[in-house]
Write a protein that holds these residues in place. Sequence first.
Motif, PDB file in Angstrom:
ATOM      1  N   TYR A  52       0.821  -1.208   0.000  1.00  0.00           N
ATOM      2  CA  TYR A  52       0.000   0.000   0.000  1.00  0.00           C
ATOM      3  C   TYR A  52       0.859   1.265   0.000  1.00  0.00           C
ATOM      4  O   TYR A  52       0.470   2.278  -0.618  1.00  0.00           O
ATOM      5  N   LEU A  53       2.027   1.243   0.659  1.00  0.00           N
ATOM      6  CA  LEU A  53       2.907   2.415   0.653  1.00  0.00           C
ATOM      7  C   LEU A  53       3.469   2.667  -0.746  1.00  0.00           C
ATOM      8  O   LEU A  53       3.527   3.813  -1.211  1.00  0.00           O
ATOM      9  N   ALA A  54       3.876   1.609  -1.412  1.00  0.00           N
ATOM     10  CA  ALA A  54       4.382   1.747  -2.781  1.00  0.00           C
ATOM     11  C   ALA A  54       3.285   2.260  -3.709  1.00  0.00           C
ATOM     12  O   ALA A  54       3.536   3.089  -4.588  1.00  0.00           O
ATOM     13  N   GLU A  55       2.052   1.807  -3.497  1.00  0.00           N
ATOM     14  CA  GLU A  55       0.931   2.273  -4.320  1.00  0.00           C
ATOM     15  C   GLU A  55       0.629   3.746  -4.061  1.00  0.00           C
ATOM     16  O   GLU A  55       0.275   4.488  -4.982  1.00  0.00           O
ATOM     17  N   LYS A  77       3.288   5.658  -5.869  1.00  0.00           N
ATOM     18  CA  LYS A  77       2.970   5.590  -7.300  1.00  0.00           C
ATOM     19  C   LYS A  77       1.873   6.582  -7.648  1.00  0.00           C
ATOM     20  O   LYS A  77       1.969   7.318  -8.635  1.00  0.00           O
ATOM     21  N   GLY A  78       0.836   6.652  -6.840  1.00  0.00           N
ATOM     22  CA  GLY A  78      -0.265   7.568  -7.092  1.00  0.00           C
ATOM     23  C   GLY A  78       0.162   9.022  -7.060  1.00  0.00           C
ATOM     24  O   GLY A  78      -0.230   9.818  -7.925  1.00  0.00           O
ATOM     25  N   VAL A  79       0.973   9.384  -6.078  1.00  0.00           N
ATOM     26  CA  VAL A  79       1.466  10.766  -5.975  1.00  0.00           C
ATOM     27  C   VAL A  79       2.291  11.125  -7.203  1.00  0.00           C
ATOM     28  O   VAL A  79       2.144  12.207  -7.784  1.00  0.00           O
ATOM     29  N   GLU A 124      10.631  -6.782  -1.046  1.00  0.00           N
ATOM     30  CA  GLU A 124      10.149  -5.409  -1.120  1.00  0.00           C
ATOM     31  C   GLU A 124       9.489  -5.125  -2.453  1.00  0.00           C
ATOM     32  O   GLU A 124       9.712  -5.824  -3.438  1.00  0.00           O
ATOM     33  N   ILE A 125       8.689  -4.076  -2.455  1.00  0.00           N
ATOM     34  CA  ILE A 125       8.136  -3.516  -3.673  1.00  0.00           C
ATOM     35  C   ILE A 125       8.949  -2.261  -3.951  1.00  0.00           C
ATOM     36  O   ILE A 125       9.083  -1.395  -3.085  1.00  0.00           O
TER      37      ILE A 125
END
Length: 71
Positions: free
Chosen positions: A18-21, A24-26, A49-50
């Motif tokens: 969720y942190l990587a997503e 990505k969104g920002v 890790e992602i």
Amino acid sequence: MPNLSDTWVKVFSSEQLYLAEIVKGVLEENEVPVILLNKQASIYNMFGEIEVYVPETESLKAYYLINQNQL
């Protein structure tokens, strides 16, 4: 679609998808091309890790946005 012939650099990594997503969104909201690379073990998604990659030419902008959003 990101240009895959560019040189890509890692600007963020986390064990939490969720942190990587969020990162990505920002970045996408600010027109920075993004690729997520999931290096977690496929069985349980608990190890690894992602990683978030952007074109090298966009890396300073990406670091700035990540820091400004305290991610």
